[in-house]
Scaffold this motif. Structure first.
Motif, PDB file in Angstrom:
ATOM      1  N   MET A   1      19.148 -29.144  59.882  1.00  0.00           N
ATOM      2  CA  MET A   1      18.086 -28.522  59.379  1.00  0.00           C
ATOM      3  C   MET A   1      17.124 -29.739  59.188  1.00  0.00           C
ATOM      4  SD  MET A   1      17.903 -25.647  56.435  1.00  0.00           S
ATOM      5  CE  MET A   1      19.686 -25.152  56.418  1.00  0.00           C
ATOM      6  N   GLY A   2      15.709 -29.499  59.672  1.00  0.00           N
ATOM      7  CA  GLY A   2      14.823 -30.597  59.348  1.00  0.00           C
ATOM      8  C   GLY A   2      14.370 -30.767  57.896  1.00  0.00           C
ATOM      9  N   ALA A   3      13.340 -31.432  57.494  1.00  0.00           N
ATOM     10  CA  ALA A   3      12.837 -31.602  56.396  1.00  0.00           C
ATOM     11  C   ALA A   3      11.866 -30.381  55.799  1.00  0.00           C
ATOM     12  CB  ALA A   3      12.243 -32.768  56.098  1.00  0.00           C
ATOM     13  N   VAL A   4      11.540 -30.340  54.519  1.00  0.00           N
ATOM     14  CA  VAL A   4      10.699 -29.423  54.083  1.00  0.00           C
ATOM     15  C   VAL A   4       9.436 -30.259  53.372  1.00  0.00           C
ATOM     16  CG1 VAL A   4      10.101 -27.554  52.521  1.00  0.00           C
ATOM     17  CG2 VAL A   4      12.450 -27.383  53.463  1.00  0.00           C
ATOM     18  N   PHE A   5       8.048 -30.018  53.983  1.00  0.00           N
ATOM     19  CA  PHE A   5       7.113 -30.568  53.428  1.00  0.00           C
ATOM     20  C   PHE A   5       6.104 -29.583  52.663  1.00  0.00           C
ATOM     21  CE2 PHE A   5       8.625 -33.090  57.060  1.00  0.00           C
ATOM     22  CZ  PHE A   5       8.205 -34.240  56.530  1.00  0.00           C
ATOM     23  N   SER A   6       5.762 -30.138  51.664  1.00  0.00           N
ATOM     24  CA  SER A   6       4.438 -29.526  50.898  1.00  0.00           C
ATOM     25  C   SER A   6       3.209 -29.881  51.686  1.00  0.00           C
ATOM     26  CB  SER A   6       4.511 -30.006  49.478  1.00  0.00           C
ATOM     27  OG  SER A   6       3.178 -29.954  49.120  1.00  0.00           O
ATOM     28  N   VAL A   7       2.352 -28.932  51.867  1.00  0.00           N
ATOM     29  CA  VAL A   7       1.316 -29.218  52.658  1.00  0.00           C
ATOM     30  C   VAL A   7      -0.010 -28.629  51.815  1.00  0.00           C
ATOM     31  CG1 VAL A   7      -0.146 -29.000  54.732  1.00  0.00           C
ATOM     32  CG2 VAL A   7       2.276 -28.910  55.036  1.00  0.00           C
ATOM     33  N   ARG A   8      -0.832 -29.564  51.301  1.00  0.00           N
ATOM     34  CA  ARG A   8      -2.105 -29.186  50.471  1.00  0.00           C
ATOM     35  C   ARG A   8      -3.355 -29.515  50.750  1.00  0.00           C
ATOM     36  NH1 ARG A   8       1.548 -32.049  47.389  1.00  0.00           N
ATOM     37  NH2 ARG A   8       0.137 -33.494  46.148  1.00  0.00           N
ATOM     38  N   MET A   9      -4.202 -28.488  50.628  1.00  0.00           N
ATOM     39  CA  MET A   9      -5.472 -29.043  51.110  1.00  0.00           C
ATOM     40  C   MET A   9      -6.508 -28.611  49.923  1.00  0.00           C
ATOM     41  SD  MET A   9      -8.605 -27.424  52.117  1.00  0.00           S
ATOM     42  CE  MET A   9      -8.488 -25.840  52.276  1.00  0.00           C
ATOM     43  N   ARG A  10      -7.529 -29.557  49.712  1.00  0.00           N
ATOM     44  CA  ARG A  10      -8.577 -28.969  48.959  1.00  0.00           C
ATOM     45  C   ARG A  10     -10.021 -29.645  49.619  1.00  0.00           C
ATOM     46  NH1 ARG A  10      -9.616 -33.643  45.501  1.00  0.00           N
ATOM     47  NH2 ARG A  10      -7.994 -34.962  45.451  1.00  0.00           N
ATOM     48  N   GLU A  26       8.535 -25.881  56.784  1.00  0.00           N
ATOM     49  CA  GLU A  26       9.491 -26.524  57.697  1.00  0.00           C
ATOM     50  C   GLU A  26       9.049 -27.567  58.626  1.00  0.00           C
ATOM     51  OE1 GLU A  26      12.641 -26.112  56.915  1.00  0.00           O
ATOM     52  OE2 GLU A  26      12.880 -23.977  55.836  1.00  0.00           O
ATOM     53  N   GLU A  27       9.644 -28.476  58.906  1.00  0.00           N
ATOM     54  CA  GLU A  27       9.127 -29.570  59.616  1.00  0.00           C
ATOM     55  C   GLU A  27       8.429 -29.315  60.720  1.00  0.00           C
ATOM     56  OE1 GLU A  27      11.861 -32.881  59.784  1.00  0.00           O
ATOM     57  OE2 GLU A  27      10.712 -34.157  60.975  1.00  0.00           O
ATOM     58  N   GLU A  28       9.052 -28.430  61.565  1.00  0.00           N
ATOM     59  CA  GLU A  28       8.389 -27.941  62.735  1.00  0.00           C
ATOM     60  C   GLU A  28       7.148 -27.175  62.642  1.00  0.00           C
ATOM     61  OE1 GLU A  28      11.516 -26.921  61.899  1.00  0.00           O
ATOM     62  OE2 GLU A  28      11.765 -24.752  62.010  1.00  0.00           O
ATOM     63  N   ARG A  29       6.960 -26.798  61.441  1.00  0.00           N
ATOM     64  CA  ARG A  29       5.641 -26.157  61.290  1.00  0.00           C
ATOM     65  C   ARG A  29       4.561 -26.624  60.668  1.00  0.00           C
ATOM     66  NH1 ARG A  29       5.594 -20.418  58.961  1.00  0.00           N
ATOM     67  NH2 ARG A  29       3.564 -20.401  60.151  1.00  0.00           N
ATOM     68  N   ARG A  61      14.983 -30.455  49.648  1.00  0.00           N
ATOM     69  CA  ARG A  61      15.431 -29.070  49.744  1.00  0.00           C
ATOM     70  C   ARG A  61      16.083 -28.543  48.692  1.00  0.00           C
ATOM     71  NH1 ARG A  61      15.279 -25.836  54.385  1.00  0.00           N
ATOM     72  NH2 ARG A  61      14.796 -27.672  55.692  1.00  0.00           N
ATOM     73  N   SER A  62      17.076 -29.275  48.098  1.00  0.00           N
ATOM     74  CA  SER A  62      18.044 -28.925  46.954  1.00  0.00           C
ATOM     75  C   SER A  62      17.314 -28.744  45.640  1.00  0.00           C
ATOM     76  CB  SER A  62      19.239 -29.744  46.820  1.00  0.00           C
ATOM     77  OG  SER A  62      18.633 -31.298  46.455  1.00  0.00           O
ATOM     78  N   ASP A  63      15.982 -29.254  45.605  1.00  0.00           N
ATOM     79  CA  ASP A  63      15.338 -29.126  44.470  1.00  0.00           C
ATOM     80  C   ASP A  63      14.212 -27.833  44.373  1.00  0.00           C
ATOM     81  OD1 ASP A  63      16.345 -31.594  43.303  1.00  0.00           O
ATOM     82  OD2 ASP A  63      14.487 -32.560  43.808  1.00  0.00           O
ATOM     83  N   ILE A  64      14.358 -27.131  45.504  1.00  0.00           N
ATOM     84  CA  ILE A  64      13.524 -25.917  45.619  1.00  0.00           C
ATOM     85  C   ILE A  64      13.987 -24.736  44.831  1.00  0.00           C
ATOM     86  CG2 ILE A  64      12.213 -24.463  46.997  1.00  0.00           C
ATOM     87  CD1 ILE A  64      12.253 -26.780  49.255  1.00  0.00           C
ATOM     88  N   GLN A  65      13.434 -24.183  43.780  1.00  0.00           N
ATOM     89  CA  GLN A  65      13.813 -23.119  43.326  1.00  0.00           C
ATOM     90  C   GLN A  65      13.433 -21.719  44.094  1.00  0.00           C
ATOM     91  OE1 GLN A  65      12.025 -22.705  39.290  1.00  0.00           O
ATOM     92  NE2 GLN A  65      13.024 -24.480  38.628  1.00  0.00           N
ATOM     93  N   SER A  66      14.311 -20.802  43.869  1.00  0.00           N
ATOM     94  CA  SER A  66      13.986 -19.273  44.781  1.00  0.00           C
ATOM     95  C   SER A  66      13.686 -18.347  43.632  1.00  0.00           C
ATOM     96  CB  SER A  66      15.446 -19.024  45.195  1.00  0.00           C
ATOM     97  OG  SER A  66      15.516 -19.776  46.296  1.00  0.00           O
ATOM     98  N   ILE A  67      12.747 -17.528  43.867  1.00  0.00           N
ATOM     99  CA  ILE A  67      12.310 -16.327  43.107  1.00  0.00           C
ATOM    100  C   ILE A  67      12.027 -15.247  44.143  1.00  0.00           C
ATOM    101  CG2 ILE A  67      11.484 -18.013  41.212  1.00  0.00           C
ATOM    102  CD1 ILE A  67       8.524 -17.147  42.216  1.00  0.00           C
TER     103      ILE A  67
END
Ligand code: PML
Ligand code: MG
Ligand code: MG
Ligand code: MG
Length: 259
Positions: A1-10, A26-29, A61-67
């Protein structure tokens, strides 16, 4: 599995908020999502930006909470007068004192920022006193680092498409409202858009779910925003702000009854 990124725009124009967007990718997106956020900034109905900030941060990834996503319902109102009355009623149902609910609706009507402007982030309102709790009341608190899991969003879209809810405006708002409802010490939220053409807003809470109200302002009005009602006895404000801004959250479950 690749990395997860936060992508933010303002995006802003002479420091006035134009648009924003918050995704977890996900990294590929990452490229595709960054592209769509830049496109949003450049074509926004609030105007052409003179500054666009795009921030991409790798998440653990292990710090991401699920709701779970909040369930949706709609109150069929015919105009803004019925809309405000419905919002007021729902907030009271969520446990907000009537006077504080009315005060919040008035604040969003006049514009929650300085001199009636709009804000990049949300207002945190003390549910006992109506006092504002954001450290910077011109900026507010920006909810960030949340998104639907791709496969969860796909099943959600399938289930709601016959109601016409399968639109990015709605799924983005539900993701945000779901993260906010899961926040420690937040009792409820009210929101309507600062986009002049978009008049539907909502009230949400863990017990109400996401309650759409089709008229919360008149068409053409560029004023809107978000208010979160906070019980200070249930949370420390800096813990809450850290959760809203920094804690990564996936929406990866659907509620038992979606609608
Ligand atoms: C926004 O545009 O920033 C918020 C839109 C909230 C309402 C979305 C909906 O349920 O139609
Ligand atoms: Mg927005
Ligand atoms: Mg809560
Ligand atoms: Mg907007």
């Amino acid at each position: 599995m690749g990395a997860v990124f936060s992508v933010r725009m303002r995006a802003s124009q002479e420091s006035m908020h134009i648009s924003g967007g918050e995704r977890l990718a996900e990294e590929e997106r990452v490229r595709e999502i960054a592209h769509s956020l830049i496109e949003r900034a450049l074509t926004h109905e609030r105007g052409g930006p003179d500054s666009i900030h795009l921030t991409i941060d790798k998440m653990d990834r292990s710090d991401i909470q699920s709701i779970a996503a909040l369930p949706i319902s709609t109150i069929p109102v015919r105009d803004v007068h019925e809309g405000y009355a419905a919002a007021q009623r729902k907030l009271v149902e969520a446990g907000i004192p009537s006077a504080i609910a009315a005060h919040a609706i008035d604040l969003l009507k006049k514009g929650p920022g300085p001199q009636g402007t709009v804000m990049r982030g949300a207002v945190l309102m003390d549910v006992q006193t109506g006092e504002r709790l954001e450290p910077d009341i011109a900026r507010g608190v920006r909810v960030s680092r949340f998104d639907w899991k791709e496969e969860t969003l796909r099943s959600w879209m399938d289930e709601v498409s016959s109601f016409g809810f399968n639109r990015s405006r709605i799924w983005e708002a539900i993701a945000l409202a779901s993260k906010v409802a899961a926040a420690p010490g937040v009792l409820a939220e009210i929101c309507w858009s600062d986009d002049p053409s978009y008049v539907t807003g909502y009230v949400s809470s863990p017990s109400l779910g996401y309650v759409r109200i089709p008229h919360l302002k008149e068409k053409g009005d560029p004023v809107g925003g978000r208010i979160f009602f906070v019980d200070r006895q249930q949370t420390d404000i800096s813990t809450l702000i850290h959760y809203l801004e920094k804690q990564a959250v996936w929406i990866d479950q659907l509620p038992e009854n979606l609608i």
